[in-house]
Design a protein around this motif. Sequence first.
Motif, PDB file in Angstrom:
ATOM      1  N   SER A   1       0.678  -1.567   0.205  1.00 36.04           N
ATOM      2  CA  SER A   1       0.005   0.276  -0.037  1.00 36.04           C
ATOM      3  C   SER A   1       1.059   1.126   0.069  1.00 36.04           C
ATOM      4  N   THR A   2       0.367   2.802  -0.027  1.00 36.95           N
ATOM      5  CA  THR A   2       0.824   3.664  -0.184  1.00 36.95           C
ATOM      6  C   THR A   2       1.227   4.214   0.826  1.00 36.95           C
ATOM      7  N   GLU A   3       0.580   3.275   2.012  1.00 33.52           N
ATOM      8  CA  GLU A   3       1.364   3.483   3.727  1.00 33.52           C
ATOM      9  C   GLU A   3       2.401   2.710   4.429  1.00 33.52           C
ATOM     10  N   ASN A   4       2.095   1.417   3.256  1.00 32.25           N
ATOM     11  CA  ASN A   4       4.037   0.396   3.395  1.00 32.25           C
ATOM     12  C   ASN A   4       4.915   1.518   3.608  1.00 32.25           C
ATOM     13  N   TRP A   5       5.303   2.371   3.246  1.00 40.94           N
ATOM     14  CA  TRP A   5       6.491   2.954   2.743  1.00 40.94           C
ATOM     15  C   TRP A   5       6.927   3.456   4.308  1.00 40.94           C
ATOM     16  N   LYS A   6       6.246   3.602   5.055  1.00 47.40           N
ATOM     17  CA  LYS A   6       6.278   3.798   6.625  1.00 47.40           C
ATOM     18  C   LYS A   6       7.415   2.588   7.832  1.00 47.40           C
ATOM     19  N   ARG A   7       7.181   1.798   6.877  1.00 48.80           N
ATOM     20  CA  ARG A   7       7.773   0.290   7.282  1.00 48.80           C
ATOM     21  C   ARG A   7       8.674   0.217   7.939  1.00 48.80           C
ATOM     22  N   PRO A   8       9.953   0.099   8.833  1.00 49.94           N
ATOM     23  CA  PRO A   8      11.232  -0.008   8.249  1.00 49.94           C
ATOM     24  C   PRO A   8      12.526  -0.741   6.723  1.00 49.94           C
ATOM     25  N   ALA A   9      12.721   0.321   7.075  1.00 53.73           N
ATOM     26  CA  ALA A   9      13.888   0.368   5.849  1.00 53.73           C
ATOM     27  C   ALA A   9      13.845  -1.191   5.116  1.00 53.73           C
ATOM     28  N   SER A  10      14.403  -1.772   6.248  1.00 50.83           N
ATOM     29  CA  SER A  10      14.742  -3.353   5.585  1.00 50.83           C
ATOM     30  C   SER A  10      14.101  -4.251   5.326  1.00 50.83           C
ATOM     31  N   GLU A  11      12.618  -3.917   5.763  1.00 46.60           N
ATOM     32  CA  GLU A  11      11.132  -4.397   5.505  1.00 46.60           C
ATOM     33  C   GLU A  11      10.936  -4.158   4.218  1.00 46.60           C
ATOM     34  N   VAL A  12      10.975  -2.729   4.024  1.00 49.03           N
ATOM     35  CA  VAL A  12      10.509  -2.083   2.563  1.00 49.03           C
ATOM     36  C   VAL A  12      10.870  -2.336   1.383  1.00 49.03           C
ATOM     37  N   ASN A  13      12.314  -2.414   1.869  1.00 49.67           N
ATOM     38  CA  ASN A  13      14.265  -3.283   0.725  1.00 49.67           C
ATOM     39  C   ASN A  13      13.936  -4.585   0.434  1.00 49.67           C
ATOM     40  N   PHE A  14      13.447  -5.150   1.522  1.00 48.07           N
ATOM     41  CA  PHE A  14      12.670  -7.003   0.876  1.00 48.07           C
ATOM     42  C   PHE A  14      11.316  -7.224   0.760  1.00 48.07           C
ATOM     43  N   LEU A  15      10.104  -6.133   0.584  1.00 51.29           N
ATOM     44  CA  LEU A  15       9.027  -6.410   0.064  1.00 51.29           C
ATOM     45  C   LEU A  15       9.036  -5.421  -1.381  1.00 51.29           C
ATOM     46  N   MET A  16      10.266  -5.099  -1.255  1.00 55.74           N
ATOM     47  CA  MET A  16      10.319  -4.193  -3.096  1.00 55.74           C
ATOM     48  C   MET A  16      10.893  -5.375  -4.071  1.00 55.74           C
ATOM     49  N   ASP A  17      12.324  -6.222  -3.207  1.00 55.35           N
ATOM     50  CA  ASP A  17      13.329  -7.282  -4.482  1.00 55.35           C
ATOM     51  C   ASP A  17      12.002  -8.891  -4.793  1.00 55.35           C
ATOM     52  N   LEU A  18      10.873  -8.357  -3.751  1.00 49.32           N
ATOM     53  CA  LEU A  18      10.173  -9.717  -3.887  1.00 49.32           C
ATOM     54  C   LEU A  18       9.310 -10.224  -5.093  1.00 49.32           C
ATOM     55  N   PRO A  19       8.804  -8.571  -6.294  1.00 46.29           N
ATOM     56  CA  PRO A  19       8.207  -9.324  -7.325  1.00 46.29           C
ATOM     57  C   PRO A  19       9.243  -9.672  -8.618  1.00 46.29           C
ATOM     58  N   VAL A  20      10.583  -9.108  -8.114  1.00 48.23           N
ATOM     59  CA  VAL A  20      12.191  -9.786  -9.002  1.00 48.23           C
ATOM     60  C   VAL A  20      12.262 -11.371  -8.717  1.00 48.23           C
ATOM     61  N   LYS A  21      11.971 -12.116  -7.419  1.00 51.24           N
ATOM     62  CA  LYS A  21      12.750 -12.618  -7.531  1.00 51.24           C
ATOM     63  C   LYS A  21      10.902 -14.025  -7.832  1.00 51.24           C
ATOM     64  N   PHE A  22       9.443 -13.451  -7.218  1.00 52.95           N
ATOM     65  CA  PHE A  22       8.356 -13.788  -7.765  1.00 52.95           C
ATOM     66  C   PHE A  22       8.356 -13.888  -9.481  1.00 52.95           C
ATOM     67  N   PHE A  23       8.130 -12.686 -10.042  1.00 54.89           N
ATOM     68  CA  PHE A  23       7.924 -12.965 -11.542  1.00 54.89           C
ATOM     69  C   PHE A  23       9.300 -13.747 -11.823  1.00 54.89           C
ATOM     70  N   ASP A  24      10.335 -13.600 -11.898  1.00 55.33           N
ATOM     71  CA  ASP A  24      11.171 -14.753 -12.272  1.00 55.33           C
ATOM     72  C   ASP A  24      11.377 -16.062 -12.271  1.00 55.33           C
ATOM     73  N   LYS A  25      10.739 -16.895 -11.061  1.00 56.37           N
ATOM     74  CA  LYS A  25      10.478 -18.227 -11.155  1.00 56.37           C
ATOM     75  C   LYS A  25       9.053 -18.139 -11.751  1.00 56.37           C
ATOM     76  N   PHE A  26       8.176 -17.383 -11.477  1.00 59.14           N
ATOM     77  CA  PHE A  26       6.857 -17.767 -11.326  1.00 59.14           C
ATOM     78  C   PHE A  26       5.569 -17.641 -12.916  1.00 59.14           C
ATOM     79  N   VAL A  27       6.545 -16.734 -13.599  1.00 59.42           N
ATOM     80  CA  VAL A  27       6.303 -16.493 -14.816  1.00 59.42           C
ATOM     81  C   VAL A  27       5.920 -17.385 -16.347  1.00 59.42           C
ATOM     82  N   PRO A  28       7.047 -18.271 -16.468  1.00 60.08           N
ATOM     83  CA  PRO A  28       6.479 -19.481 -16.835  1.00 60.08           C
ATOM     84  C   PRO A  28       5.872 -20.275 -16.702  1.00 60.08           C
ATOM     85  N   GLU A  29       5.151 -20.060 -15.135  1.00 56.12           N
ATOM     86  CA  GLU A  29       3.674 -21.092 -15.037  1.00 56.12           C
ATOM     87  C   GLU A  29       2.538 -20.580 -14.901  1.00 56.12           C
TER      88      GLU A  29
END
Length: 263
Positions: free
Chosen positions: A75-103
């Motif tokens: 959400s637009t409010e989730n940027w308020k979370r700790p930077a380490s958690e936000v950075n992890f969440l921003m990296d999730l789509p990279v890992k997710f789509f890399d593996k899941f797009v073929p499926e």
Amino acid sequence: MFKQKAADDTTVEIKLDEERIPKHVAIIMDGNGRWAQKKLLPRVAGHKQGMEVVKEITKTASDLGVKVLTLYAFSTENWKRPASEVNFLMDLPVKFFDKFVPELIEKNVKVNVMGYTDQLPASTRKAVDDAIAQTSQNTGMILNFALNYGSRAEIISGIQTLATEVLENKLKPDEIDEKTLDRVLMTQQVAPYNDPDLLIRTSGEERISNFLLWQIAYSELIFTDVLWPDYKPVNLLADIAKYQARDRRYGGIKETKKESTDK
């Protein structure tokens, strides 16, 4: 009759009316942090497991015949979370789509992302854009991620667009109606299924959290105590069964046979 394994590995049979599967299901995926905390793990472990659940629920929804599955990812409010958690969440789509797009391509699922994606990190934007491009020819279910999305911001942006059209004499104020506003909201990307039939929130919280405020005016709402990382296909089937047991009247009433014959 649909059969699925429950959390205890027992087989559960759930009867669904295949003619009344909700066309648009939206889910507020809540409880990742609490799931991790219960297991004495860092919060990011919950987010990682949550992405695995996304894969299973996506495949199940597609198999059921759902047309649009909208997932509240960030959400637009989730940027308020700790930077380490936000950075992890921003990296999730990279890992997710890399593996899941073929499926997704194999399942004929099309990826869509709504939200203020221009504010995302470059690597996240690229992963999103690539997944959208790679699945653009798919004609099955739309997997619609709400990423850096907030409903109030969406409505304000839509109103600003309409105000600009009025100033440019492309639109008259008295021409603004529900359909006009629908046209400038982000869910126009999944038309004609703009409005969810069913909204599910996991984790036991019973609030909307700035999600699809306009679009859920007549959606059926289900709040489940199951934490998102524990949410299984059988839970989705059970929630759809609850949805099918409800009487959707959209503010009106349904005539009984006696009422209709007395006219």
